[in-house]
Design an enzyme around this catalytic site. Structure first.
Site, short mmCIF file in Angstrom:
data_model
loop_
_atom_site.label_atom_id
_atom_site.label_comp_id
_atom_site.label_asym_id
_atom_site.label_seq_id
_atom_site.Cartn_x
_atom_site.Cartn_y
_atom_site.Cartn_z
N CYS A 65 71.18 62.72 47.22
CA CYS A 65 71.83 61.52 46.28
C CYS A 65 72.64 62.20 45.10
CB CYS A 65 70.56 60.54 45.91
SG CYS A 65 71.08 59.23 44.87
N CYS A 71 68.98 58.53 37.94
CA CYS A 71 67.98 57.69 38.22
C CYS A 71 66.53 58.06 37.99
CB CYS A 71 68.25 57.23 40.05
SG CYS A 71 66.88 56.36 40.79
N CYS A 74 63.53 60.18 41.97
CA CYS A 74 63.44 61.01 42.51
C CYS A 74 63.30 62.30 41.66
CB CYS A 74 64.40 61.26 43.53
SG CYS A 74 64.57 60.24 44.84
N CYS A 153 70.36 54.06 48.34
CA CYS A 153 69.21 54.83 47.81
C CYS A 153 68.94 55.99 49.08
CB CYS A 153 67.93 54.12 47.46
SG CYS A 153 66.62 55.31 47.22
N GLN A 276 51.47 49.21 51.52
CA GLN A 276 52.11 50.75 51.22
C GLN A 276 53.77 50.79 51.66
OE1 GLN A 276 50.73 53.30 50.03
NE2 GLN A 276 48.36 52.97 50.04
N CYS A 402 45.90 57.07 44.35
CA CYS A 402 47.43 57.23 44.08
C CYS A 402 47.60 58.05 43.13
CB CYS A 402 48.06 55.94 44.05
SG CYS A 402 47.60 54.81 42.86
#
Length: 446
Positions: A65, A71, A74, A153, A276, A402
């Protein structure tokens, strides 16, 4: 100044030292030699931005990307996937040592993906205007509400680009204004897009600052030409808030939900449902939880923070009975519906806080637990919930997390008096190209 990056921080930033003084530098990786500029200086450390890569690390690879640095999504896309997995394994191990007090935590290698792209079944795209006054959509730049224009994306589904372009064209043709956070005016705030990977069904939910969307049936005509389009709804959010979704859903065309499968269990998912985002890895996560639960068909299982019943239903076919607890009313209704959808009758769902429902059912009704499965939000478990779990003394506690930091903190409490031993930890890479990692931990009663 110039710095050589030696390690990585918890948010995926590179860490280097100048005369022993640590610098946290976003977009850098171990092995990089870089020219950086300080952005915030503290007494014992500083933050810096990458100005120029002088000598790149051999562990770098070309990101897919072009927007990955702008952004906020990531953080580690420029790092080879093999090294991403090693970084996450070490992150989990270090948090368990430093925050959990486990000298030699039993951490397995991270379960990764064959293809660590195009895995997200859900994305929420904000709409706004750029400096030239053009309507744009994409993602927020890191730690801002400035939109980086991008309709494709690399982590999202291929259909996103087509859907978003249709919406942008429609807004321009019908002179519909996007929402402006500073003035509170404008109509379209976000577009939520979801896909059932097992079924191919697509959902679009338009989050609006009002109760009607002009000519929405014409937009529906266009969107429903896309293969798999199943649901178009409006979500009403007229509050001045950073929360994306409001409480009210207005049907436009098709169903108000889509269906997806994990393993052999089907789930109906509404715009408000927690589900999820990586279904390929979710099946690995749930199968690990099922393995760790060690069910023989005779056990009573409690799942706390059960959401729409995803793990509860996955466990129910191997247990005697399963009880799920969740605080969100819509999620509990979805969980009950999903149990019926799969003809599973040995599961019961309760609405309320886990730290209130669990003590009540245990102390007043004498409902015990052979196995407790917990899947709390990022902040971890409430202390009262942890205390009740210890009082119920199940044979096994399976902790799905998480956040490695709160995972380590809660495990320390559960193992503090020696009643439980941490026997296994399995990290699962639910979020490739980001610093996030999910864990399943098994606590066995001594």
């Amino acid at each position: 100044m110039e710095v050589t990056i030696e390690s990585m921080g918890s948010a995926g930033e590179g860490i280097g030292r100048v005369d022993g003084y640590p610098l946290f530098v976003k977009d850098t990786f171990p092995g990089d030699r870089a020219r950086v500029s300080l952005t915030k200086v503290k007494k014992t450390y500083a933050f810096a931005r990458l100005v120029e890569l002088l000598d790149p690390s051999p562990n770098r690879e070309e990101p897919r990307c072009a927007q990955h640095r702008r952004c906020g999504g990531c953080q580690i896309q420029g790092l080879s996937y093999e090294k991403q997995l090693l970084y996450k394994e070490e992150k989990v191990r270090e948090d368990l040592k430093r925050l959990g007090g486990f000298a030699e935590p039993p951490v397995n290698p991270v379960l990764g993906m064959e293809d660590p792209y195009r895995y997200r079944n859900k994305a929420q795209f904000p709409f706004g205007k750029d400096k030239e006054g053009r309507i744009v959509t994409g993602f927020y730049a890191g730690r801002t509400h400035s939109i980086v224009p991008e309709t494709d994306c690399a982590l999202g589904i291929g259909e996103n680009q087509n859907i978003l372009q249709m919406i942008l064209d429609f807004l321009n043709e019908h002179h519909i204004e996007p929402y402006d956070e500073t003035t509170g005016k404008g109509l379209l705030r976000h577009a939520l897009i979801r896909k059932g990977f097992a079924t191919g069904q697509l959902m679009v939910c338009l989050v609006i600052n009002g109760r009607r969307f002009p000519q929405v049936e014409k937009l529906a005509e266009r969107l429903f030409t896309i293969p798999g389009m199943t649901s178009l709804t409006l979500n009403v959010n007229q509050k001045n808030t950073n929360v994306i979704l409001g409480d009210e859903i207005i049907p436009v065309r098709g169903q108000t939900y889509i269906t997806d499968k994990i393993g052999n269990i089907s789930y109906q998912i509404s715009p408000l449902s927690f589900y999820q985002v990586n279904p390929v890895q979710t099946e690995k996560l749930y199968r690990t939880a099922l393995e760790y639960a060690g069910l023989t068909g005779r056990e009573t299982v409690w799942e706390l923070y059960c959401g729409i019943g995803t793990i509860s239903l996955f466990l129910a076919r191997s247990a005697k009975e399963v009880y799920g607890v969740e605080i969100v009313p819509q999620a509990v209704e979805d969980a009950k519906h999903n149990a019926g959808l799969n003809s599973i009758s040995n599961v019961k769902f309760y609405l309320g806080k886990a730290e209130e429902v669990l003590p009540e059912k245990y102390e007043k009704e004498g409902i015990h637990a052979d196995v407790i499965v917990i899947d709390p939000p990022r902040k971890g478990c409430d202390s009262a919930c942890l205390e009740t779990m210890l009082a119920m003394a199940p044979e096994r506690i399976v902790y799905v997390s998480c956040d490695p930091a709160t995972f380590a903190r809660d495990l320390k409490i559960l193992c503090a008096d020696g009643s439980y031993e941490l026997t296994k930890v399995q990290p699962v890479d639910m979020f490739p190209q980001t610093a996030g990692v999910e864990n399943v931990g098994l606590l066995t009663r001594r």
